[in-house]
Design an enzyme around this catalytic site. Structure first.
Site, PDB file in Angstrom:
ATOM      1  N   GLY A 144      -6.793 -74.228  70.323  1.00  0.00           N
ATOM      2  CA  GLY A 144      -6.117 -73.157  69.613  1.00  0.00           C
ATOM      3  C   GLY A 144      -7.083 -72.404  68.711  1.00  0.00           C
ATOM      4  O   GLY A 144      -8.255 -72.280  69.025  1.00  0.00           O
ATOM      5  N   LEU A 145      -6.576 -71.951  67.574  1.00  0.00           N
ATOM      6  CA  LEU A 145      -7.361 -71.163  66.637  1.00  0.00           C
ATOM      7  C   LEU A 145      -8.026 -69.973  67.317  1.00  0.00           C
ATOM      8  O   LEU A 145      -9.201 -69.712  67.138  1.00  0.00           O
ATOM      9  CB  LEU A 145      -8.418 -72.019  65.930  1.00  0.00           C
ATOM     10  CG  LEU A 145      -7.875 -73.009  64.902  1.00  0.00           C
ATOM     11  CD1 LEU A 145      -9.024 -73.752  64.255  1.00  0.00           C
ATOM     12  CD2 LEU A 145      -7.048 -72.299  63.841  1.00  0.00           C
ATOM     13  N   CYS A 146      -7.248 -69.313  68.164  1.00  0.00           N
ATOM     14  CA  CYS A 146      -7.789 -68.090  68.729  1.00  0.00           C
ATOM     15  C   CYS A 146      -6.729 -66.999  68.668  1.00  0.00           C
ATOM     16  O   CYS A 146      -6.486 -66.299  69.615  1.00  0.00           O
ATOM     17  CB  CYS A 146      -8.299 -68.297  70.148  1.00  0.00           C
ATOM     18  SG  CYS A 146      -7.251 -69.317  71.150  1.00  0.00           S
ATOM     19  N   GLY A 147      -6.080 -66.899  67.519  1.00  0.00           N
ATOM     20  CA  GLY A 147      -5.115 -65.838  67.305  1.00  0.00           C
ATOM     21  C   GLY A 147      -3.934 -65.964  68.236  1.00  0.00           C
ATOM     22  O   GLY A 147      -3.467 -67.065  68.519  1.00  0.00           O
TER      23      GLY A 147
END
Lengths: 134, 285
Positions: free
Chosen positions: B86-89
């Site tokens: 994750g952590l990709c908007g």
């Protein structure tokens, strides 16, 4: 000096530009064939095997997988899924892959598709080893 | 004003997070560069295969090849390409929402899923969709072999008649700031036939039919490879943008906390002075 032609080996991850060469021998699906300058325009399906390129007195051998060759007046393009020179091949890795595929086929407990895959892995490993040992 | 220490701790925490997001942004930028150069490398090969196939298709009897001929689509398969992490908007959220809509539109019961990337697998598996195949934890060492494996798995299921139509839903890389979700018709193979017929007389070895037969799997492999590369580049771009935004936000947050901290500190000092002064005055009287 015999006529030369331009040769490129194109894979999805890299393009090998061989420049002008004298002769190339490639593994067609029905057997080896050789190309010299002035060859008829053709498209040939390639099987797994080695591609031998002769440039003057120098020779390069690639271990290639399936693909096809496009031969035109402008030159020859080999489109294959992978091409490795002797220097690129890691004989240890190829040997491991060979052993693994062999062990897998010896057991032969899984479905058809996996067996096909193992056979193909075996062929690839053998091809690499053959080229590496030249 | 007992919260002076609290504010200091919070500033410290946010500063740590900012360092992490900044590092992630830099890593994503480096990976994006690599992904883009991979895409460049794949282009000549894909273009040639496509060109030759297009050139040949008009001469080929489509019904002789099972990968080319249409059949009534009773069972559909959807290949959904997401990321592992994750952590990709909104990268994964967007594509999953879109895929969800498309699949529900086609009918949940008539749909089988092949999930590439952990996020998509978790999402659809939890919601009870028929995930027949999934691939996770390979993005870090992505190579052409993965694409071949996936393409072969999909093709052999298609040939076995498990489904009659395959769509790939993936993020196409437009530029660093933009990704476009694309639904691609993977199987049966459709190529817009070119009409600018460049009829060069080629000699075909062993035969036209054989060449096409051996070309189609090559084409499918390189298509799959393209999906993976596009999605990978899009993921890194999305991560880079969102981590940059996160770094900026952390900076804003730190600024406003620092203001609060200074105000609180001054208030504390003022109170102290007041106490001292009033204490001194009390002594005088």
């Amino acid at each position: 000096m015999a006529a030369q032609f331009h040769l490129e080996i194109i894979t999805p991850t890299k393009v090998f530009d061989e420049g002008d060469v004298d002769y190339v021998r490639a593994p067609g699906v029905d057997g080896l064939f050789g190309v010299l300058a002035g060859h008829t325009d053709s498209i040939m399906a390639l099987g797994l095997g080695e591609v031998k390129v002769t440039k003057g007195s120098a020779q390069t051998i690639y271990a290639c997988t399936r693909g096809f060759a496009e031969i035109t007046r402008a030159g020859v393009q080999l489109l294959v899924e992978s091409a490795e020179t002797q220097a690129d091949i890691d004989p240890k890795r190829a040997q491991e892959a060979y052993d693994r595929a062999n062990a897998y086929l010896a057991k032969k407990q899984d479905a058809m598709i996996n067996e096909k895959r193992a056979v193909r892995a075996l062929e690839r490993a053998m091809n690499r080893l053959r080229v590496a040992r030249k | 004003m007992a919260n002076l220490k609290d504010i200091r701790t919070r500033i410290g925490t946010i500063d740590n997070i900012r360092q992490v997001t900044r590092a992630m942004k830099l890593v994503a930028a480096a990976k994006l560069r690599r992904a883009q150069s991979n895409m460049e490398q794949a282009r000549p090969y894909a273009r040639r295969i496509n060109g030759v196939l297009k050139h040949l298709l008009p001469d080929i009897n489509r019904h002789a090849h099972r990968l080319l001929s249409m059949r009534p689509a009773q069972q559909k398969a959807f290949v959904v390409v997401t990321s592992d992490r994750g952590l990709c908007g909104s990268f994964n959220t967007n594509i999953l929402r879109r895929a969800h809509n498309i699949i529900d539109g086609a009918g949940k019961d008539q749909s089988q899923l092949i999930c590439i990337g952990r996020k998509g697998y978790e999402y659809f598996n939890k919601r009870g969709y028929r995930v027949v195949e999934h691939y996770t934890d390979f993005w870090a060492e992505l190579d052409f072999g993965h694409a071949v494996k996936m393409a072969e798995a999909v093709t052999s299921r298609y040939l076995a008649g498990e489904f009659d139509d395959v769509r790939v839903i993936y993020n196409q890389f437009k530029n660093v700031a933009q990704q476009e979700i694309v639904e691609f018709h993977y199987l049966p193979l459709v190529l817009e036939e070119e009409d600018d017929a460049i009829t060069i007389d080629f000699l075909f070895e062993p035969s036209k039919d054989e060449v096409v037969k051996s070309l189609i799997p090559r084409h499918l492999n390189v298509q799959m490879w393209r999906f993976l590369l596009e999605s990978n580049a899009s993921e890194q771009a999305a991560r880079m943008t969102s981590m940059e935004a996160a770094t900026e936000n952390a900076g804003d947050l730190i600024d406003s906390l620092r203001l609060q901290y200074n105000k609180a500190r001054q208030a504390a000092i003022t109170t102290e002075i007041l106490e001292v002064v009033s204490g001194a005055e009390a002594l005088v009287e």
